[in-house]
Design a protein around this motif. Sequence first.
Motif, PDB file in Angstrom:
ATOM      1  N   MET A   1      47.962  43.576  42.282  1.00 18.41           N
ATOM      2  CA  MET A   1      48.369  44.130  43.834  1.00 18.41           C
ATOM      3  C   MET A   1      47.117  43.435  44.568  1.00 18.41           C
ATOM      4  SD  MET A   1      49.209  47.912  44.729  1.00 18.41           S
ATOM      5  CE  MET A   1      47.375  48.690  44.867  1.00 18.41           C
ATOM      6  N   LEU A   5      45.241  42.527  54.552  1.00 13.67           N
ATOM      7  CA  LEU A   5      44.443  42.979  55.673  1.00 13.67           C
ATOM      8  C   LEU A   5      45.081  42.634  56.931  1.00 13.67           C
ATOM      9  CD1 LEU A   5      42.127  43.386  53.403  1.00 13.67           C
ATOM     10  CD2 LEU A   5      40.629  42.644  55.345  1.00 13.67           C
ATOM     11  N   VAL A 281      46.063  60.369  39.414  1.00  2.85           N
ATOM     12  CA  VAL A 281      46.449  59.258  38.497  1.00  2.85           C
ATOM     13  C   VAL A 281      45.753  57.874  38.615  1.00  2.85           C
ATOM     14  CG1 VAL A 281      48.762  60.326  37.881  1.00  2.85           C
ATOM     15  CG2 VAL A 281      48.739  58.865  39.826  1.00  2.85           C
ATOM     16  N   PHE A 324      54.566  53.311  35.170  1.00  6.20           N
ATOM     17  CA  PHE A 324      53.849  54.548  34.809  1.00  6.20           C
ATOM     18  C   PHE A 324      54.759  55.652  34.472  1.00  6.20           C
ATOM     19  CE2 PHE A 324      51.660  58.478  36.169  1.00  6.20           C
ATOM     20  CZ  PHE A 324      50.775  58.439  35.102  1.00  6.20           C
TER      21      PHE A 324
ATOM     22  N   VAL B  91      45.596  37.997  60.115  1.00  2.00           N
ATOM     23  CA  VAL B  91      46.103  38.702  58.827  1.00  2.00           C
ATOM     24  C   VAL B  91      45.166  37.783  57.795  1.00  2.00           C
ATOM     25  CG1 VAL B  91      47.918  38.506  57.318  1.00  2.00           C
ATOM     26  CG2 VAL B  91      48.409  38.704  59.458  1.00  2.00           C
ATOM     27  N   SER B  92      44.707  38.448  56.723  1.00  2.00           N
ATOM     28  CA  SER B  92      44.231  37.751  55.529  1.00  2.00           C
ATOM     29  C   SER B  92      44.353  38.278  54.456  1.00  2.00           C
ATOM     30  CB  SER B  92      42.686  37.668  55.683  1.00  2.00           C
ATOM     31  OG  SER B  92      42.114  39.052  55.909  1.00  2.00           O
ATOM     32  N   VAL B  93      44.125  37.862  53.207  1.00  2.00           N
ATOM     33  CA  VAL B  93      44.557  38.601  51.998  1.00  2.00           C
ATOM     34  C   VAL B  93      43.302  38.897  51.376  1.00  2.00           C
ATOM     35  CG1 VAL B  93      45.797  38.101  49.593  1.00  2.00           C
ATOM     36  CG2 VAL B  93      46.759  37.107  51.644  1.00  2.00           C
ATOM     37  N   ALA B  94      43.177  40.252  50.963  1.00  5.50           N
ATOM     38  CA  ALA B  94      42.166  40.622  50.238  1.00  5.50           C
ATOM     39  C   ALA B  94      42.087  40.318  48.882  1.00  5.50           C
ATOM     40  CB  ALA B  94      42.118  42.330  50.391  1.00  5.50           C
ATOM     41  N   GLU B  95      41.038  40.622  48.222  1.00  6.94           N
ATOM     42  CA  GLU B  95      40.834  40.364  46.820  1.00  6.94           C
ATOM     43  C   GLU B  95      41.855  41.059  46.019  1.00  6.94           C
ATOM     44  OE1 GLU B  95      36.975  42.756  47.159  1.00  6.94           O
ATOM     45  OE2 GLU B  95      38.530  41.721  48.480  1.00  6.94           O
ATOM     46  N   ASN B  96      42.262  40.726  44.817  1.00  6.78           N
ATOM     47  CA  ASN B  96      43.239  41.504  44.099  1.00  6.78           C
ATOM     48  C   ASN B  96      42.744  42.865  43.451  1.00  6.78           C
ATOM     49  OD1 ASN B  96      45.701  41.827  42.799  1.00  6.78           O
ATOM     50  ND2 ASN B  96      44.925  40.616  40.946  1.00  6.78           N
ATOM     51  N   ILE B  97      43.481  43.902  43.765  1.00  3.09           N
ATOM     52  CA  ILE B  97      43.031  45.341  43.138  1.00  3.09           C
ATOM     53  C   ILE B  97      43.811  45.438  42.117  1.00  3.09           C
ATOM     54  CG2 ILE B  97      43.083  47.701  43.693  1.00  3.09           C
ATOM     55  CD1 ILE B  97      42.374  46.626  46.503  1.00  3.09           C
ATOM     56  N   PHE B  99      45.524  48.051  40.288  1.00  2.00           N
ATOM     57  CA  PHE B  99      45.674  49.623  40.227  1.00  2.00           C
ATOM     58  C   PHE B  99      46.716  49.975  39.222  1.00  2.00           C
ATOM     59  CE2 PHE B  99      48.729  52.789  42.348  1.00  2.00           C
ATOM     60  CZ  PHE B  99      47.750  53.715  42.035  1.00  2.00           C
ATOM     61  N   ARG B 100      46.288  50.644  38.197  1.00  5.28           N
ATOM     62  CA  ARG B 100      47.131  51.171  37.068  1.00  5.28           C
ATOM     63  C   ARG B 100      47.041  52.631  37.083  1.00  5.28           C
ATOM     64  NH1 ARG B 100      48.522  47.661  33.284  1.00  5.28           N
ATOM     65  NH2 ARG B 100      47.653  45.501  33.783  1.00  5.28           N
ATOM     66  N   PRO B 101      48.056  53.403  37.358  1.00  2.00           N
ATOM     67  CA  PRO B 101      48.102  54.711  37.470  1.00  2.00           C
ATOM     68  C   PRO B 101      47.816  55.152  35.704  1.00  2.00           C
ATOM     69  CG  PRO B 101      49.840  54.066  38.417  1.00  2.00           C
ATOM     70  CD  PRO B 101      49.253  52.944  37.870  1.00  2.00           C
ATOM     71  N   SER B 102      47.050  56.179  35.636  1.00  5.28           N
ATOM     72  CA  SER B 102      47.117  56.588  34.112  1.00  5.28           C
ATOM     73  C   SER B 102      47.069  58.192  34.174  1.00  5.28           C
ATOM     74  CB  SER B 102      45.781  56.112  33.609  1.00  5.28           C
ATOM     75  OG  SER B 102      44.501  56.429  34.023  1.00  5.28           O
ATOM     76  N   TRP B 105      43.361  59.910  34.167  1.00  5.33           N
ATOM     77  CA  TRP B 105      42.561  59.113  35.147  1.00  5.33           C
ATOM     78  C   TRP B 105      41.456  60.112  35.343  1.00  5.33           C
ATOM     79  CZ3 TRP B 105      40.276  59.334  39.764  1.00  5.33           C
ATOM     80  CH2 TRP B 105      39.761  58.362  40.500  1.00  5.33           C
ATOM     81  N   ALA B 107      38.170  61.205  37.537  1.00  5.82           N
ATOM     82  CA  ALA B 107      37.807  61.257  38.638  1.00  5.82           C
ATOM     83  C   ALA B 107      36.252  60.523  38.682  1.00  5.82           C
ATOM     84  CB  ALA B 107      37.616  62.597  39.531  1.00  5.82           C
ATOM     85  N   ASN B 108      36.021  59.658  39.490  1.00  5.93           N
ATOM     86  CA  ASN B 108      34.689  58.991  39.702  1.00  5.93           C
ATOM     87  C   ASN B 108      34.106  58.516  38.432  1.00  5.93           C
ATOM     88  OD1 ASN B 108      34.323  59.782  42.332  1.00  5.93           O
ATOM     89  ND2 ASN B 108      33.472  61.719  41.922  1.00  5.93           N
ATOM     90  N   ASP B 110      33.765  55.705  37.599  1.00  5.66           N
ATOM     91  CA  ASP B 110      32.572  54.466  38.030  1.00  5.66           C
ATOM     92  C   ASP B 110      31.612  55.179  38.490  1.00  5.66           C
ATOM     93  OD1 ASP B 110      34.348  52.675  37.363  1.00  5.66           O
ATOM     94  OD2 ASP B 110      35.207  52.564  39.559  1.00  5.66           O
TER      95      ASP B 110
END
Lengths: 337, 284
Positions: A1, A5, A281, A324, B91-97, B99-102, B105, B107-108, B110
């Motif tokens: 994804m 921005l 999630v 998911f 407009v710019s493109v941010a780095e890839n994120i 995102f996998r729901p699990s 999961w 919390a915190n 990291d």
Amino acid sequence: MRPILLSGHERALTQVKYNPDGDIIFSVSKDHVVCAWYSHNGERLGTYHGHQGALWTVDVDPTSTLLATGGADNTMRLWEVKTGKLLKTWDFPTSIKRVEFSADGTLLLGVTEKRSGHLGTIVVYEINPDPEAKQSDEHVLRIVCEDSKPTVAGFSYCAYYIIAGHEDGSVSQYDAKSGELLFNREVHEADMQITDLQWAPDRTYFITASKDKTAKIVTTDALEVMKEFVTDTPLNSAAITPVKDFVILGGGQDAMSVTTTGARQGKFEARFWHKIFQEEVGRVRGHFGPLNYVAVHPQGTGYCSGGEDGYVRVHHFDKPYFDFLYEVEREHAQANL
Amino acid sequence: MSRPAGRTDWAEEEDEEIQALPQNSVVKNKDGTETFITYSTREDGKKIKTTRRIKKTVIKQIVNPRVAERKHWEKFGSEKGRPLGPQTDTVSVAENIVFRPSANWKANADDKNEEEKKKADLKQSKVKCRICNGDHYTMKCPFKDTMGVADDATPAEMPDDAPQPGGTGMGSGSYVPPHLRGRPGGGGGEKMGGKYERDDLATLRVTNVSEIAEEQDLRDMFSRFGHVTRVFLAKDRETGRAKGFAFVSYADRSDAAKACEKMDGYGFGHLILRVEFAKKPDGK
């Protein structure tokens, strides 16, 4: 994804909205300018100039022809989406904190701020959907909230009710015809402001976000709390996603205390919770300020968030998001095959 | 943006205005990609040239006619007259994120990582009780009062029939002054744990050791008489050379006595060793 921005604003975003087709995103910020963006690539369609103060709110009508905005210059304005032309300005004694169209686009409500001698009110105007037509100056309804000022409000399904969230954490239901208060219910902790109220697609229930760090799904008819999502940070916004049964919560500590903590502690992440199981999630990171608003694509293919950092981040969900499923959901799907 | 691919020399441009940043440029490559070159000034005043090669693919999508119509709207406001497509300034493109729901999961996850790592590290550094070999500190051992220190190497503490002279018996827990310790029935105070103290009775002091001696040499010599548990050779901190004395501990006191007898006067290197008990047996 890969988020897109959008950096067209110079100050903190206050609200972002998709139009009903989901192809345009409208954003307002404290820098007085309204921006319209194509959601698929982030291209800016245009800007709407005229406001003299910070903008708090924006909404677009169901046909994407009219745009309503409200801000700290004590005006509510109506714009033509296509050209950026200002169609109408309504003046008020105090600033406008929230505007919202009814589901059919014929009514527009505005929430006015409570300030020195003026109580918080909800005003409703009839809107002529034709951009050429002259809009009426007179409101059809004015609800004065004497107890606690309203911070957010919206029309229920078929515009039967007006639901308002208050500064004291309660939610009240008004008759949208007469303006009579039907009932009021303490939904969030007392004196914890309700910061956002967003509807499910059919407007039979809605989600509220509050400074008490929780978001709650409440039914429109009975104002009954159905689900509760407890987080560890004050929430500014909450949205319900179509397609998948999620809610997206956005927040973070107050802007004033941001400088004293790192980005990690600030909790500037969009939090995804499962709407039914009430479990978190996942999270999406990116903003380096609190999220002031999250909006979901009406078709559920993506979401965007506006942050205190002045950026709008547009996300298009990819495959893992749609794939998911909880174990029980998967079993259920298998059984139905 | 709309500049042709073959632009004029940059060198000239830089001569004219050294301070100004060169214009951003877009070069269309043969393989259909485009190279975007943008310049910016960093906070520390350094100029940054960013080169991005972007491949554009046309994705056809069937949309609502309303949406299709809106795609062709004229731009207005600040965007008026700008060409089609996203503009690099807004407009710019941010780095890839990722995102996998699990479902579970955490919390915190990291945030906690670091703390947990520290805790894990602590657990890794094995804490071992000298009494019962459990994973707690000796001090906190539940058998502290009932069992002696288990040291596989030094059974010196193994209780003999009679309380050892000077031994710190495990009788009543009350304090017994050092000069009273070791008296029959005198009991003993709780032992303060240094391991160096523990085997004083089987420790020999070796003096007149050659400067070039090593611990291993001593160990070799002294282990002839019994099990040596410790050899300490005092060394000069700066030169690293032996200072001339050492301590040798035995597991068994009788071995120590034997070694003391045999090794006293032994020629090691060019010197004659002098060996004696580090502590007089009767505590005098």
